[in-house]
Design an enzyme around this catalytic site. Sequence first.
Site, PDB file in Angstrom:
ATOM      1  N   GLY A  26       0.835  -1.193   0.000  1.00  0.00           N
ATOM      2  CA  GLY A  26       0.000   0.000   0.000  1.00  0.00           C
ATOM      3  C   GLY A  26       0.865   1.237   0.000  1.00  0.00           C
ATOM      4  O   GLY A  26       2.090   1.158  -0.027  1.00  0.00           O
ATOM      5  N   GLU A  27       0.228   2.379   0.033  1.00  0.00           N
ATOM      6  CA  GLU A  27       0.975   3.635   0.051  1.00  0.00           C
ATOM      7  C   GLU A  27       0.138   4.717   0.709  1.00  0.00           C
ATOM      8  O   GLU A  27      -1.043   4.873   0.419  1.00  0.00           O
ATOM      9  CB  GLU A  27       1.365   4.073  -1.362  1.00  0.00           C
ATOM     10  CG  GLU A  27       2.204   5.335  -1.381  1.00  0.00           C
ATOM     11  CD  GLU A  27       2.908   5.549  -2.717  1.00  0.00           C
ATOM     12  OE1 GLU A  27       3.682   6.515  -2.819  1.00  0.00           O
ATOM     13  OE2 GLU A  27       2.671   4.752  -3.647  1.00  0.00           O
ATOM     14  N   GLY A  28       0.786   5.435   1.615  1.00  0.00           N
ATOM     15  CA  GLY A  28       0.136   6.559   2.273  1.00  0.00           C
ATOM     16  C   GLY A  28       0.988   7.798   2.118  1.00  0.00           C
ATOM     17  O   GLY A  28       1.936   7.821   1.331  1.00  0.00           O
ATOM     18  N   GLY A  29       0.662   8.811   2.889  1.00  0.00           N
ATOM     19  CA  GLY A  29       1.422  10.045   2.805  1.00  0.00           C
ATOM     20  C   GLY A  29       2.852   9.868   3.274  1.00  0.00           C
ATOM     21  O   GLY A  29       3.747  10.592   2.845  1.00  0.00           O
ATOM     22  N   PHE A  30       3.071   8.924   4.179  1.00  0.00           N
ATOM     23  CA  PHE A  30       4.431   8.641   4.640  1.00  0.00           C
ATOM     24  C   PHE A  30       5.274   8.103   3.499  1.00  0.00           C
ATOM     25  O   PHE A  30       6.434   8.446   3.346  1.00  0.00           O
ATOM     26  CB  PHE A  30       4.356   7.620   5.785  1.00  0.00           C
ATOM     27  CG  PHE A  30       5.673   7.323   6.446  1.00  0.00           C
ATOM     28  CD1 PHE A  30       5.998   7.922   7.650  1.00  0.00           C
ATOM     29  CD2 PHE A  30       6.577   6.439   5.876  1.00  0.00           C
ATOM     30  CE1 PHE A  30       7.200   7.648   8.278  1.00  0.00           C
ATOM     31  CE2 PHE A  30       7.784   6.168   6.485  1.00  0.00           C
ATOM     32  CZ  PHE A  30       8.094   6.777   7.688  1.00  0.00           C
ATOM     33  N   GLY A  31       4.670   7.243   2.686  1.00  0.00           N
ATOM     34  CA  GLY A  31       5.387   6.626   1.583  1.00  0.00           C
ATOM     35  C   GLY A  31       4.886   5.210   1.354  1.00  0.00           C
ATOM     36  O   GLY A  31       3.960   4.749   2.023  1.00  0.00           O
ATOM     37  N   PRO A  32       5.476   4.475   0.425  1.00  0.00           N
ATOM     38  CA  PRO A  32       5.028   3.116   0.113  1.00  0.00           C
ATOM     39  C   PRO A  32       5.431   2.112   1.188  1.00  0.00           C
ATOM     40  O   PRO A  32       6.384   2.333   1.935  1.00  0.00           O
ATOM     41  CB  PRO A  32       5.741   2.817  -1.208  1.00  0.00           C
ATOM     42  CG  PRO A  32       6.973   3.663  -1.164  1.00  0.00           C
ATOM     43  CD  PRO A  32       6.574   4.920  -0.446  1.00  0.00           C
TER      44      PRO A  32
ATOM     45  N   LYS B 218       8.132   0.052   5.676  1.00  0.00           N
ATOM     46  CA  LYS B 218       7.522   1.344   5.352  1.00  0.00           C
ATOM     47  C   LYS B 218       8.632   2.317   4.972  1.00  0.00           C
ATOM     48  O   LYS B 218       9.551   2.568   5.750  1.00  0.00           O
ATOM     49  CB  LYS B 218       6.729   1.873   6.543  1.00  0.00           C
ATOM     50  CG  LYS B 218       5.955   3.148   6.253  1.00  0.00           C
ATOM     51  CD  LYS B 218       5.328   3.717   7.517  1.00  0.00           C
ATOM     52  CE  LYS B 218       4.177   2.881   7.994  1.00  0.00           C
ATOM     53  NZ  LYS B 218       3.454   3.560   9.119  1.00  0.00           N
TER      54      LYS B 218
ATOM     55  N   ASP C 244      -5.002   8.961  16.156  1.00  0.00           N
ATOM     56  CA  ASP C 244      -5.569   8.587  14.859  1.00  0.00           C
ATOM     57  C   ASP C 244      -6.151   7.174  14.917  1.00  0.00           C
ATOM     58  O   ASP C 244      -5.837   6.311  14.094  1.00  0.00           O
ATOM     59  CB  ASP C 244      -4.491   8.679  13.779  1.00  0.00           C
ATOM     60  CG  ASP C 244      -5.090   8.880  12.382  1.00  0.00           C
ATOM     61  OD1 ASP C 244      -6.273   9.255  12.295  1.00  0.00           O
ATOM     62  OD2 ASP C 244      -4.376   8.663  11.392  1.00  0.00           O
TER      63      ASP C 244
END
Length: 497
Positions: free
Chosen positions: A162-168, A183, A280
């Site tokens: 997956g990928e979020g704002g932090f990175g893949p 991560k 969160d």
Amino acid sequence: MAIENYDKWESLGRRVFDIYIQGNRVEKDFNIKEAGGGSFQGFQKDFPAQVSENYLEIHLFWAGKGTCCIPTADTYGPSISAISVTRDISKKIKIGLVVGIFVLVGVVSCLSVMIFCFVRGRKRLQRKKAEELLGIDSRPYTFSYAELKAATRDFNPANKLGEGGFGPVFKGTLNDGRVVAVKQLSVASHQGKSQFVAEIATISAVQQRNLVKLYGCCIEGDKRLLVYEYLENKSLDQALFAGKSSLYLDWPTRFDICLGVARGLAYLHEESRLRIVHRDVKASNILLDSDLNPKISDFGLAKLYDDKKTHISTRVAGTIGYLAPEYAMRGHLTEKADVFGFGVVALEIVSGRPNSDTSLEEEKMYLLEWAWHLHQNNNEVELVDANLSEFNEEGVKRLIGVALLCTQSSPQMRPSMSRAVAMLLGDIEVSAVTSQPGYLMSDWKFNDTTSFMSTDTQTTKTDNSHYSSSTSTSVTADQEYLPTNDTKPILQEIIRE
């Protein structure tokens, strides 16, 4: 007489010596004629000697036998014709070899010491940089970038989780066989560095069965990576909301997931050495292992707090739909913000739907509003996921009652997480819910449920992928999390900061 004369004549040709070299007798009764095999037979005899101070002493002493003086007759017998001194080349070679070996060993030793000092110094420098970056005393295990690159097969897209704002995030296998989730901090991530620090500082300090396990990190050059245990069943939101690809979670499993999340939060708030607010709590940040045990993840927004203070004043960070009203409106943060997020997640687990769904009819659009309406009419079981053919009605009502208590507008009216655990287990009665929870009013609509952080940095959207990080997204007027219209200007001012 003849014999006597014969004997006398025979003795004239005998040369018998004792030979001394450097004061040591090296030959006794040395008969030159016998050694040479007869008269007029030349030969060479070698004697080794150790020469010191450039001095060599050779003596030939009469042994008391044969001729002692120069004879008067014509036959004098064989004698020593010359003495020569030759350097022993083999010894020189041996000495040179020994010296060469010593020199080689010395050079190798020096190089080894230099390499050791260099590596140790580099590691110390990296550790110092890590400590400066993290600002914490705990030292998580540090992986090399090459090791993680090999584990993920050079961060192969096929291994991407997956990928979020932090990175893949990539699936990988370490040399010892452990399967991990890696991560990777994105270079373009504006808030990733602060979340990287917060995540390591927080999760390194706590350990509990309902918290995801951090194996270590990588801080090498500009590379920043986190290494977690890999959880086979991904995140709770995927298990609940992914449609046909969702996992089937029966009622006992759902209840156990709720209880596990509650215990994990109770540990963070009340039992760990450090008091931690996650900030969160949401379904996508709860991961499920092979046995569907829940583990709270993504501590990038976590904050330490002092329970002696009434609250922490901080910029708003978190995910729309899970934010407590007092935090969203005034930036007042306590552990009760996590309690509110848990209440929303508990209702999502019971209903099998997200906290908002604009495709539903208006009265069901917002989960908290619908749950309160059903509770007022004593019809809570209608909230239960239609996919559940069997469930415990008493357990459902207890869980919904706890969830409504956890989502009260006033933080003082929300229970602690340890009390919520006791109520879920039936150890204490669920307190009566006397007022409606804080929730999105029907005239405040929004398009998604992504995370946001009110900061001075740019904002970035993210999905709720497995192991994805909570990140910021711009908040528009139709996305404000408010219980009433009167509070709209307050949140707008927070966002503008």
